[in-house]
Design a protein around this motif. Structure first.
Motif, PDB file in Angstrom:
ATOM      1  N   ALA A   1     -24.471  -6.954  20.068  1.00  0.00           N
ATOM      2  CA  ALA A   1     -24.153  -7.007  18.639  1.00  0.00           C
ATOM      3  C   ALA A   1     -22.720  -7.494  18.414  1.00  0.00           C
ATOM      4  O   ALA A   1     -22.468  -8.343  17.561  1.00  0.00           O
ATOM      5  N   GLY A   2     -21.786  -6.969  19.188  1.00  0.00           N
ATOM      6  CA  GLY A   2     -20.395  -7.396  19.056  1.00  0.00           C
ATOM      7  C   GLY A   2     -20.203  -8.850  19.443  1.00  0.00           C
ATOM      8  O   GLY A   2     -19.478  -9.594  18.783  1.00  0.00           O
ATOM      9  N   ALA A   3     -20.861  -9.263  20.516  1.00  0.00           N
ATOM     10  CA  ALA A   3     -20.776 -10.658  20.943  1.00  0.00           C
ATOM     11  C   ALA A   3     -21.381 -11.581  19.893  1.00  0.00           C
ATOM     12  O   ALA A   3     -20.844 -12.664  19.618  1.00  0.00           O
ATOM     13  N   ALA A   4     -22.484 -11.158  19.289  1.00  0.00           N
ATOM     14  CA  ALA A   4     -23.125 -11.964  18.244  1.00  0.00           C
ATOM     15  C   ALA A   4     -22.203 -12.116  17.042  1.00  0.00           C
ATOM     16  O   ALA A   4     -22.072 -13.213  16.481  1.00  0.00           O
TER      17      ALA A   4
ATOM     18  N   ARG B   1     -28.569 -23.296  11.522  1.00  0.00           N
ATOM     19  CA  ARG B   1     -29.314 -22.286  10.750  1.00  0.00           C
ATOM     20  C   ARG B   1     -30.094 -21.358  11.665  1.00  0.00           C
ATOM     21  O   ARG B   1     -30.115 -20.141  11.471  1.00  0.00           O
ATOM     22  N   LEU B   2     -30.749 -21.924  12.690  1.00  0.00           N
ATOM     23  CA  LEU B   2     -31.530 -21.112  13.613  1.00  0.00           C
ATOM     24  C   LEU B   2     -30.625 -20.174  14.413  1.00  0.00           C
ATOM     25  O   LEU B   2     -30.906 -18.977  14.541  1.00  0.00           O
ATOM     26  N   LEU B   3     -29.524 -20.696  14.933  1.00  0.00           N
ATOM     27  CA  LEU B   3     -28.600 -19.856  15.694  1.00  0.00           C
ATOM     28  C   LEU B   3     -28.011 -18.768  14.807  1.00  0.00           C
ATOM     29  O   LEU B   3     -27.875 -17.614  15.238  1.00  0.00           O
ATOM     30  N   THR B   4     -27.686 -19.107  13.573  1.00  0.00           N
ATOM     31  CA  THR B   4     -27.160 -18.109  12.641  1.00  0.00           C
ATOM     32  C   THR B   4     -28.180 -17.003  12.403  1.00  0.00           C
ATOM     33  O   THR B   4     -27.836 -15.822  12.382  1.00  0.00           O
ATOM     34  N   GLU B   5     -29.453 -17.380  12.249  1.00  0.00           N
ATOM     35  CA  GLU B   5     -30.507 -16.375  12.072  1.00  0.00           C
ATOM     36  C   GLU B   5     -30.572 -15.443  13.278  1.00  0.00           C
ATOM     37  O   GLU B   5     -30.643 -14.222  13.138  1.00  0.00           O
ATOM     38  N   TRP B   6     -30.541 -16.008  14.477  1.00  0.00           N
ATOM     39  CA  TRP B   6     -30.594 -15.190  15.692  1.00  0.00           C
ATOM     40  C   TRP B   6     -29.376 -14.283  15.806  1.00  0.00           C
ATOM     41  O   TRP B   6     -29.491 -13.114  16.156  1.00  0.00           O
ATOM     42  N   LEU B   7     -28.201 -14.842  15.529  1.00  0.00           N
ATOM     43  CA  LEU B   7     -26.977 -14.038  15.609  1.00  0.00           C
ATOM     44  C   LEU B   7     -26.982 -12.920  14.587  1.00  0.00           C
ATOM     45  O   LEU B   7     -26.532 -11.801  14.870  1.00  0.00           O
ATOM     46  N   ASN B   8     -27.511 -13.184  13.388  1.00  0.00           N
ATOM     47  CA  ASN B   8     -27.606 -12.138  12.360  1.00  0.00           C
ATOM     48  C   ASN B   8     -28.500 -11.001  12.839  1.00  0.00           C
ATOM     49  O   ASN B   8     -28.190  -9.832  12.634  1.00  0.00           O
ATOM     50  N   ARG B   9     -29.596 -11.332  13.488  1.00  0.00           N
ATOM     51  CA  ARG B   9     -30.501 -10.298  14.013  1.00  0.00           C
ATOM     52  C   ARG B   9     -29.813  -9.473  15.090  1.00  0.00           C
ATOM     53  O   ARG B   9     -29.902  -8.246  15.114  1.00  0.00           O
ATOM     54  N   LEU B  10     -29.138 -10.157  16.017  1.00  0.00           N
ATOM     55  CA  LEU B  10     -28.448  -9.434  17.096  1.00  0.00           C
ATOM     56  C   LEU B  10     -27.310  -8.566  16.534  1.00  0.00           C
ATOM     57  O   LEU B  10     -27.110  -7.447  16.991  1.00  0.00           O
ATOM     58  N   ALA B  11     -26.582  -9.097  15.580  1.00  0.00           N
ATOM     59  CA  ALA B  11     -25.444  -8.355  15.006  1.00  0.00           C
ATOM     60  C   ALA B  11     -25.924  -7.117  14.253  1.00  0.00           C
ATOM     61  O   ALA B  11     -25.240  -6.101  14.223  1.00  0.00           O
ATOM     62  N   ALA B  12     -27.112  -7.168  13.688  1.00  0.00           N
ATOM     63  CA  ALA B  12     -27.643  -6.041  12.931  1.00  0.00           C
ATOM     64  C   ALA B  12     -28.029  -4.882  13.836  1.00  0.00           C
ATOM     65  O   ALA B  12     -28.116  -3.742  13.396  1.00  0.00           O
ATOM     66  N   ASP B  13     -28.256  -5.166  15.120  1.00  0.00           N
ATOM     67  CA  ASP B  13     -28.651  -4.124  16.060  1.00  0.00           C
ATOM     68  C   ASP B  13     -27.502  -3.197  16.414  1.00  0.00           C
ATOM     69  O   ASP B  13     -27.715  -2.150  16.992  1.00  0.00           O
ATOM     70  N   GLY B  14     -26.274  -3.607  16.117  1.00  0.00           N
ATOM     71  CA  GLY B  14     -25.119  -2.825  16.533  1.00  0.00           C
ATOM     72  C   GLY B  14     -24.752  -1.723  15.612  1.00  0.00           C
ATOM     73  O   GLY B  14     -25.255  -1.380  14.631  1.00  0.00           O
TER      74      GLY B  14
END
Length: 76
Positions: free
Chosen positions: A41-44, A63-76
């Motif tokens: 999450a922190g890395a995202a 846009r796709l990478l941003t979507e993935w990073l948003n999902r990972l960041a939300a897990d933290g």
């Protein structure tokens, strides 16, 4: 790195390599973590913060990478 190398010479963004190198050196040489929050999450969040500066990605890739990073960041 492999994606960068696979691009035609005229599409390669040298600043991306500089960012990658600096992140790797900082991660190895600093006593304190470069990313404030450990884990994915922190890395995202850290990657998401510098994503707008990168010009190597197409709009669709960004846009796709941003979507993935948003999902990972939300897990933290």
């Amino acid at each position: 790195m492999l994606t960068w190398l696979s691009l035609p010479q005229e599409r390669r963004e040298p600043a991306l390599l500089t960012s990658l190198r600096e992140a790797m050196v900082a991660a190895v040489t600093h006593r304190h973590p470069v990313v404030e929050d450990p884990g994915p999450a922190g890395a995202a969040r850290a990657l998401r913060a510098v994503l707008p500066e990168q010009t190597i990605l197409s709009d669709a890739e960004r846009r796709l990478l941003t979507e993935w990073l948003n999902r990972l960041a939300a897990d933290g």
